[in-house]
Scaffold this motif. Structure first.
Motif, PDB file in Angstrom:
ATOM      1  N   LYS A 152       0.841  -1.207   0.000  1.00 19.13           N
ATOM      2  CA  LYS A 152       0.000   0.000   0.000  1.00 19.13           C
ATOM      3  C   LYS A 152       0.872   1.251   0.000  1.00 19.13           C
ATOM      4  CE  LYS A 152      -4.484  -1.032   1.993  1.00 19.13           C
ATOM      5  NZ  LYS A 152      -4.545  -2.452   2.288  1.00 19.13           N
ATOM      6  N   VAL A 153       1.955   1.208   0.769  1.00 17.31           N
ATOM      7  CA  VAL A 153       2.839   2.368   0.853  1.00 17.31           C
ATOM      8  C   VAL A 153       3.445   2.664  -0.513  1.00 17.31           C
ATOM      9  CG1 VAL A 153       5.014   3.214   1.835  1.00 17.31           C
ATOM     10  CG2 VAL A 153       3.351   2.044   3.285  1.00 17.31           C
ATOM     11  N   ARG A 154       3.852   1.584  -1.201  1.00 20.94           N
ATOM     12  CA  ARG A 154       4.432   1.783  -2.537  1.00 20.94           C
ATOM     13  C   ARG A 154       3.396   2.360  -3.497  1.00 20.94           C
ATOM     14  NH1 ARG A 154       7.611  -2.650  -1.613  1.00 20.94           N
ATOM     15  NH2 ARG A 154       6.013  -4.100  -2.326  1.00 20.94           N
ATOM     16  N   ALA A 155       2.178   1.839  -3.414  1.00 25.22           N
ATOM     17  CA  ALA A 155       1.119   2.329  -4.301  1.00 25.22           C
ATOM     18  C   ALA A 155       0.835   3.805  -4.013  1.00 25.22           C
ATOM     19  CB  ALA A 155      -0.145   1.501  -4.115  1.00 25.22           C
ATOM     20  N   TYR A 156       0.799   4.145  -2.732  1.00 24.59           N
ATOM     21  CA  TYR A 156       0.528   5.522  -2.318  1.00 24.59           C
ATOM     22  C   TYR A 156       1.597   6.453  -2.876  1.00 24.59           C
ATOM     23  CZ  TYR A 156      -0.376   9.397   0.921  1.00 24.59           C
ATOM     24  OH  TYR A 156      -0.659  10.610   1.469  1.00 24.59           O
ATOM     25  N   ARG A 157       2.826   6.027  -2.689  1.00 22.96           N
ATOM     26  CA  ARG A 157       3.929   6.851  -3.136  1.00 22.96           C
ATOM     27  C   ARG A 157       3.957   6.974  -4.653  1.00 22.96           C
ATOM     28  NH1 ARG A 157       9.442   8.048  -1.091  1.00 22.96           N
ATOM     29  NH2 ARG A 157      10.503   8.769  -2.942  1.00 22.96           N
ATOM     30  N   SER A 158       3.683   5.864  -5.328  1.00 21.97           N
ATOM     31  CA  SER A 158       3.735   5.956  -6.791  1.00 21.97           C
ATOM     32  C   SER A 158       2.597   6.843  -7.281  1.00 21.97           C
ATOM     33  CB  SER A 158       3.715   4.565  -7.414  1.00 21.97           C
ATOM     34  OG  SER A 158       2.419   4.251  -7.867  1.00 21.97           O
ATOM     35  N   GLY A 159       1.479   6.845  -6.560  1.00 23.82           N
ATOM     36  CA  GLY A 159       0.395   7.759  -6.912  1.00 23.82           C
ATOM     37  C   GLY A 159       0.851   9.206  -6.787  1.00 23.82           C
ATOM     38  N   LEU A 160       1.534   9.512  -5.684  1.00 25.92           N
ATOM     39  CA  LEU A 160       2.039  10.877  -5.478  1.00 25.92           C
ATOM     40  C   LEU A 160       3.012  11.235  -6.597  1.00 25.92           C
ATOM     41  CD1 LEU A 160       2.792  10.935  -1.630  1.00 25.92           C
ATOM     42  CD2 LEU A 160       0.785  11.795  -2.819  1.00 25.92           C
ATOM     43  N   GLU A 161       3.877  10.288  -6.945  1.00 28.49           N
ATOM     44  CA  GLU A 161       4.864  10.565  -7.984  1.00 28.49           C
ATOM     45  C   GLU A 161       4.200  10.741  -9.338  1.00 28.49           C
ATOM     46  OE1 GLU A 161       8.869   8.482  -6.134  1.00 28.49           O
ATOM     47  OE2 GLU A 161       7.442   7.273  -7.249  1.00 28.49           O
ATOM     48  N   ARG A 162       3.149   9.947  -9.594  1.00 27.39           N
ATOM     49  CA  ARG A 162       2.472  10.075 -10.883  1.00 27.39           C
ATOM     50  C   ARG A 162       1.778  11.424 -10.999  1.00 27.39           C
ATOM     51  NH1 ARG A 162       0.206   5.056 -10.390  1.00 27.39           N
ATOM     52  NH2 ARG A 162      -1.853   5.635 -11.125  1.00 27.39           N
ATOM     53  N   ARG A 163       1.156  11.868  -9.908  1.00 26.11           N
ATOM     54  CA  ARG A 163       0.536  13.193  -9.940  1.00 26.11           C
ATOM     55  C   ARG A 163       1.577  14.270 -10.202  1.00 26.11           C
ATOM     56  NH1 ARG A 163      -4.070  13.563  -5.160  1.00 26.11           N
ATOM     57  NH2 ARG A 163      -5.620  12.312  -6.254  1.00 26.11           N
ATOM     58  N   ASP A 164       2.701  14.141  -9.518  1.00 31.99           N
ATOM     59  CA  ASP A 164       3.758  15.134  -9.662  1.00 31.99           C
ATOM     60  C   ASP A 164       4.308  15.120 -11.084  1.00 31.99           C
ATOM     61  OD1 ASP A 164       5.658  17.041  -8.614  1.00 31.99           O
ATOM     62  OD2 ASP A 164       7.142  15.454  -8.835  1.00 31.99           O
ATOM     63  N   ALA A 165       4.506  13.908 -11.630  1.00 36.59           N
ATOM     64  CA  ALA A 165       5.059  13.796 -12.984  1.00 36.59           C
ATOM     65  C   ALA A 165       4.097  14.397 -14.001  1.00 36.59           C
ATOM     66  CB  ALA A 165       5.340  12.333 -13.309  1.00 36.59           C
ATOM     67  N   ALA A 166       2.796  14.164 -13.783  1.00 35.71           N
ATOM     68  CA  ALA A 166       1.808  14.719 -14.717  1.00 35.71           C
ATOM     69  C   ALA A 166       1.874  16.242 -14.720  1.00 35.71           C
ATOM     70  CB  ALA A 166       0.406  14.239 -14.326  1.00 35.71           C
ATOM     71  N   ALA A 167       2.008  16.827 -13.528  1.00 30.21           N
ATOM     72  CA  ALA A 167       2.090  18.287 -13.447  1.00 30.21           C
ATOM     73  C   ALA A 167       3.353  18.786 -14.133  1.00 30.21           C
ATOM     74  CB  ALA A 167       2.066  18.733 -11.994  1.00 30.21           C
ATOM     75  N   ARG A 168       4.443  18.030 -13.995  1.00 33.00           N
ATOM     76  CA  ARG A 168       5.695  18.403 -14.644  1.00 33.00           C
ATOM     77  C   ARG A 168       5.568  18.359 -16.158  1.00 33.00           C
ATOM     78  NH1 ARG A 168       9.790  18.980 -11.467  1.00 33.00           N
ATOM     79  NH2 ARG A 168       9.092  18.512  -9.382  1.00 33.00           N
ATOM     80  N   MET A 169       4.886  17.317 -16.637  1.00 37.40           N
ATOM     81  CA  MET A 169       4.654  17.207 -18.083  1.00 37.40           C
ATOM     82  C   MET A 169       3.903  18.440 -18.563  1.00 37.40           C
ATOM     83  SD  MET A 169       5.817  14.527 -19.533  1.00 37.40           S
ATOM     84  CE  MET A 169       4.791  14.317 -20.987  1.00 37.40           C
ATOM     85  N   LEU A 170       2.932  18.836 -17.786  1.00 41.33           N
ATOM     86  CA  LEU A 170       2.142  20.013 -18.144  1.00 41.33           C
ATOM     87  C   LEU A 170       3.045  21.248 -18.231  1.00 41.33           C
ATOM     88  CD1 LEU A 170      -0.870  20.861 -18.532  1.00 41.33           C
ATOM     89  CD2 LEU A 170      -0.766  21.669 -16.186  1.00 41.33           C
ATOM     90  N   GLY A 171       4.089  21.240 -17.399  1.00 40.19           N
ATOM     91  CA  GLY A 171       5.020  22.359 -17.392  1.00 40.19           C
ATOM     92  C   GLY A 171       5.683  22.595 -18.733  1.00 40.19           C
ATOM     93  N   TRP A 172       5.774  21.539 -19.553  1.00 37.15           N
ATOM     94  CA  TRP A 172       6.366  21.722 -20.881  1.00 37.15           C
ATOM     95  C   TRP A 172       5.444  22.520 -21.782  1.00 37.15           C
ATOM     96  CZ3 TRP A 172      11.282  20.845 -21.586  1.00 37.15           C
ATOM     97  CH2 TRP A 172      11.934  19.918 -20.751  1.00 37.15           C
ATOM     98  N   VAL A 173       4.144  22.470 -21.499  1.00 33.59           N
ATOM     99  CA  VAL A 173       3.177  23.180 -22.344  1.00 33.59           C
ATOM    100  C   VAL A 173       2.815  24.527 -21.731  1.00 33.59           C
ATOM    101  CG1 VAL A 173       1.036  22.903 -23.600  1.00 33.59           C
ATOM    102  CG2 VAL A 173       2.250  20.883 -22.774  1.00 33.59           C
ATOM    103  N   LEU A 174       2.628  24.546 -20.418  1.00 37.01           N
ATOM    104  CA  LEU A 174       2.230  25.773 -19.731  1.00 37.01           C
ATOM    105  C   LEU A 174       3.460  26.402 -19.076  1.00 37.01           C
ATOM    106  CD1 LEU A 174      -1.111  25.249 -17.788  1.00 37.01           C
ATOM    107  CD2 LEU A 174      -0.676  26.657 -19.783  1.00 37.01           C
ATOM    108  N   PRO A 175       3.939  27.511 -19.594  1.00 33.78           N
ATOM    109  CA  PRO A 175       5.157  28.110 -19.025  1.00 33.78           C
ATOM    110  C   PRO A 175       5.006  28.457 -17.535  1.00 33.78           C
ATOM    111  CG  PRO A 175       4.540  29.179 -21.068  1.00 33.78           C
ATOM    112  CD  PRO A 175       3.427  28.263 -20.731  1.00 33.78           C
ATOM    113  N   SER A 176       3.798  28.893 -17.133  1.00 32.40           N
ATOM    114  CA  SER A 176       3.618  29.261 -15.727  1.00 32.40           C
ATOM    115  C   SER A 176       3.913  28.064 -14.823  1.00 32.40           C
ATOM    116  CB  SER A 176       2.189  29.751 -15.501  1.00 32.40           C
ATOM    117  OG  SER A 176       1.271  28.798 -16.001  1.00 32.40           O
ATOM    118  N   VAL A 177       3.357  26.917 -15.180  1.00 22.40           N
ATOM    119  CA  VAL A 177       3.577  25.701 -14.398  1.00 22.40           C
ATOM    120  C   VAL A 177       5.028  25.255 -14.519  1.00 22.40           C
ATOM    121  CG1 VAL A 177       2.903  23.293 -14.138  1.00 22.40           C
ATOM    122  CG2 VAL A 177       1.179  24.998 -14.674  1.00 22.40           C
TER     123      VAL A 177
END
Lengths: 479, 431
Positions: free
Chosen positions: B333-358
């Motif tokens: 569960k801990v691994r799943a939780y953490r990977s969820g946090l990382e996936r959310r963070d990675a998605a926001a980072r990906m968005l950063g390539w398109v949205l300069p503000s992010v």
């Protein structure tokens, strides 16, 4: 038809012909609907999830086998902060506070698993809620649509023509005011309609909802008057636009960010480590359970023996260890209350300071008002924490009392092979424990909490209207 | 050169531009100051740990020294961990106001401790901090709008555009000169206060250079957008309104929409479940034979398997063993939780390539080591430290060695981060 009417109708017709304006307005309405829907489903999802977790936790507690009561003190229970229906409109600090809390003996745990620590960095850009749309986006749209209503007439020279035709300055300003007011209504109405539609039991929450509605009406009206002011004061449309953008930036973006920094620096908070160490220190002075010669605990023992008229704890009709646990919990909880109270007071002082700065920014006032009425502000969170602590204390003391009454002292201190079995009490004891039930504030209390914000906005509106009458008199005088 | 001086003189004669530039510099200075004040407050709090800690541990030692019981020592001793701010943290406070940067842990079940938070006022955290990243990401574009929206349209409206086009070194060259001048001044208004603060904070050269480049790139994006809008040959007013609308969409609306979308696409519910499941496992140990628990523990940790068998009395090694088993039971569960946090963070980072503000916000918080990744890295360090703590106490518990006053001094001490982006901060790491 009066001149005021004609001017209002004419202005609206002009806006309707402006394709960009119409597109922007449609986009805003769509954004509002998206915000209402996503915020509503988010709130429903969270409310259901927490209710489910709450049921699981309560069921787990009740399903515990025969146990020593002190084991149950450590087994503890989880409680979840329920999310009220109005949070669908303004979730306030909900994402920033933990919503799940572990309650156990001797310790006061933090509320954990708040959204802010489980989300990407985007959470700091703001949250798409109806409140956000009305507080931040709507004024900007009104500025775009309205900055030229008076400045445009001045710039184009049509102001003089209108006056030559016998239109008074008052009629002109009132007409423009009415036109922009109608736009504001179109901007604000979808959020309000959505708000009423998604709140499951509007009847009982009518008062706070009315307070929120009134607050946003005042807020948008204030922006309409401010826009008219700038537009009437400026000689060119561009000046009016830039001035309004500057006002918007300062009031909506800048001051709400600077105010918390000032408050945080002015009223420091003690962190958890220092609080825990201080509580441990105070506890050692009050009664150190680890010290066999502690004067307070010796006096406590003496008073217990006296009350029952015996000389040895072994002769007591109740289990002395249970009584001692109760006394220990009483001491620690007293300290928890004192330190939590000090921290709450400091945080309230910080929020007061922000509210005071809110006199400079209507956005702070509307934000505070909206969260207070929706019960999603700090006061609401504090209410949850305080009720949680009350429940924790009652639960632990109930279990300690069971130890005092239902477990014999001889069994409790025994360490032989069968002792573990004899120390346990029946499982049905856990089933009679009352569940945690969050007591929400009354509708009138919520509405009352919105009053300071409403008065600040009312004051702003009164001052702005007064200024507008002055600017109206000067309209067209300077060329 | 003289042409540039003339342009500068012209620019400084316009009240709006002078006010805008001065305001930008003042806001930047205020933001870096606020950031530095906050970071120095955090450093002070970290520096105050040893005094509070030694008082606390001394009291535990007083008590434990009577029984020499290692179990009590492990049970009652809280050990501090801390996440020292990087030198650049003042520029982008990131998550440091809502995630704890000081956390005390015991050698008991970690999963019941590691998600604890510190005390903070949620109403103050809600709008976000006033730091350099905020000034750059949110405010700087608005100043670009103020300075650039009428660059050509203003000349056209004044009836000078054709004449300027006809001048030698006029037209496009003149326009480029004016744009470059404005970018340079705006960049200076942001960069100079930052540079002063960064040098004062001891930020490394590479990090400073990176931030200066980020500022420039972000300004260039917004000026390019302004130039693009100017090509539509609309009026100054329409330009200003369009650019402000772009700002609203790029900086406020799209990030909030994306936030909803990301949290919807990557659901994370494990947090509360971890806490519930771990508690069940830990408390179940009281209802099953103690030997079963020990057998399972020794199977996973054979290095302690030669420990003496349990007697009938309570022994802390059993208590610590079931706490550790409780942690291990929720590892998936801990691994799943953490990977969820990382996936959310990675998605926001990906968005950063398109949205300069992010993108800029993500870059700055990464450079400053104040983002989600930094928080997870801190959790990793806490986990590693907790493993050392366990090992330390087990050495006494499973070997039945007495734990005296001097042994408290032998407990592992939290090792601060190894190295960080943005320069060395060894001094800051020592509380």
């Amino acid at each position: 038809m009066s001149a005021t009417h004609l001017i209002a109708r004419d202005e609206l017709r002009l806006m309707a012909r402006n394709r960009v304006a119409v597109i922007a307005l449609v986009l805003l309405v769509l954004l509002t609907l998206a915000a209402v829907l996503s915020s509503w489903s988010h709130q429903r999802g969270i409310a259901e999830l927490r209710m489910r977790h709450q049921q699981v936790a309560a069921a787990a507690f009740k399903a515990q086998p025969d146990r020593h009561p002190h084991r149950m003190v450590h087994y503890g229970t989880f409680i979840y902060r329920p999310l009220g229906a109005l949070a669908a409109f303004d979730p306030g600090v909900d994402a920033f506070t933990g919503n799940s809390m572990f309650l156990e003996g001797h310790r006061q745990n933090s509320a954990n698993f708040g959204d802010v620590r489980q989300s990407s960095l985007l959470v700091r850009f703001g949250q798409l809620t109806p409140a956000f749309v009305l507080q931040v986006v709507a004024p900007l749209l009104l500025i775009f649509l309205g900055f030229g209503v008076l400045a445009g007439e001045t710039e184009r020279g049509t102001l003089r023509l209108l006056m030559l035709q016998g239109v008074s300055r008052g009629q002109l300003v009132r007409g423009k005011l009415a036109a922009l007011g109608i736009v504001a209504l179109i901007v604000g109405l979808p959020a309000m309609v959505g708000f009423v539609a998604v709140v499951a039991q509007p009847g009982t929450l009518a008062l706070p909802m009315a307070a929120i509605g009134l607050g946003y009406a005042l807020y948008l009206a204030l922006w309409v008057v401010l826009i008219l002011l700038a537009s009437g004061f400026a000689r060119r449309g561009r000046d009016a636009l830039l001035a309004l953008l500057a006002i918007w930036t300062v009031a909506v973006v800048l001051v709400p960010r600077i105010a918390p920094d000032i408050a945080g620096a002015a009223v420091p908070l003690q962190n958890r480590l220092q609080t825990d160490v201080a509580i441990a220190r105070d506890l050692r002075q009050l009664g150190d359970s680890h010290n066999p010669d502690d004067p307070h605990l010796a006096a406590f023992k003496q008073s217990v023996l006296q009350r029952y008229g015996v000389t040895r704890v072994e002769d007591l009709p109740v289990n002395y260890k249970g009584l001692l646990a109760m006394e220990g919990e009483r001491l620690t909880s007293g300290l928890f209350d004192r330190y939590a109270g000090a921290s709450f007071a400091a945080q309230t002082a910080q929020n007061r300071l922000v509210d005071a700065i809110g006199v400079l920014s209507p956005t702070i006032a509307i934000r505070a008002l909206s969260m207070a009425a929706a019960d999603t502000d700090f006061a609401g969170h504090r209410r949850f924490l305080e009720q949680a602590e009350t429940y924790r204390y009652a639960l632990v003391q109930r279990l300690n009392r069971m130890e005092a009454k239902n477990v014999s002292y001889a069994d409790d201190i025994a360490e032989d092979a069968g002792a573990d079995r004899r120390k346990r009490i029946a499982a049905d004891n856990w089933q009679h424990m009352p569940d945690f039930a969050f007591i929400a504030p009354s509708a009138s209390a919520l509405a009352a909490a919105a009053l300071p914000g409403i008065s600040i906005l009312g004051l702003w509106l009164a001052v702005a209207t007064l200024l507008l009458t002055r600017v109206t008199r000067l309209l067209g005088a300077r060329q | 050169m003289t042409l540039w001086m003339h342009e500068l003189r012209l620019l400084l004669r316009a009240r709006l531009s002078v006010v805008a530039l001065i305001l930008m510099a003042i806001l930047t200075a205020a933001a870096v100051t606020a950031g530095m004040v906050e970071i120095s407050r955090q450093r002070t709090a970290i520096a105050a740990i040893p005094a509070a800690q030694s008082e606390d541990i001394a009291a535990v030692a007083d008590y434990v020294d009577r029984t020499k019981d290692a179990g009590s020592a492990g049970y009652y001793s809280f050990h501090p961990t801390w996440d020292a701010p990087s030198p650049l943290a003042f520029a982008a406070l990131g998550m440091r106001d809502v995630s704890p940067y000081i956390l005390r842990v015991r050698a008991l079940g970690l999963e019941a401790q590691i998600y604890d938070g510190d005390i903070f006022n949620p109403e103050l955290a809600l709008p976000g901090r006033f730091d350099f990243a905020f000034v750059l990401v949110f405010l700087a574009p608005l100043f670009v709008v103020a300075l650039f929206h009428d660059l050509t349209s203003g000349e056209r409206e004044a009836g000078r555009l054709r004449m300027l086009d006809a001048l030698p070194r006029g037209g496009a060259k003149l326009l480029r000169r004016r744009m470059l001048l404005r970018i340079a001044l705006l960049w200076a208004a942001l960069a100079v206060p930052f540079l002063v603060a960064a040098v004062a904070s001891g930020v490394g050269g590479a990090a400073i250079f990176a931030v200066l480049a980020v500022i420039l790139a972000y300004l260039l994006f917004w000026t390019a957008l302004a130039a693009l809008v100017a090509r539509l040959r609309w009026s100054s007013v329409a330009n200003a309104a369009t650019l402000a609308a772009c700002w609203l969409v790029l900086v406020l609306v799209l990030p909030t929409l994306a936030h909803v979308a990301i949290n919807r696409a990557v659901p994370i519910g494990q947090g509360a479940e971890i806490a519930l499941a771990q508690r069940e496992m830990v408390n179940r140990a009281w209802d099953i034979p103690r030997e079963t628990t020990m057998r399972r523990f020794y199977a996973g940790h054979p290095e302690w398997a030669d420990s003496a068998p349990l007697g009938s009395a309570f022994h802390y090694k059993w208590y610590f063993a079931f706490h550790q088993l409780g942690d291990e039971s929720v590892a998936t569960k801990v691994r799943a939780y953490r990977s969820g946090l990382e996936r959310r963070d990675a998605a926001a980072r990906m968005l950063g390539w398109v949205l300069p503000s992010v993108g800029v916000q993500a870059l700055l918080t990464r450079l400053a080591d104040t983002d989600v990744r930094a928080q997870l890295a801190y959790q990793d360090r806490v986990r590693a430290f907790h493993a050392r703590l366990r090992n330390f106490y087990y050495g006494y518990l499973f070997r039945d060695r007495p734990f005296g006053r001097v042994d408290f001094g032998r407990a592992p001490i939290f090792a601060a981060r190894m190295n960080t982006a943005g320069g060395s901060n060894e001094a800051a790491d020592r509380p």
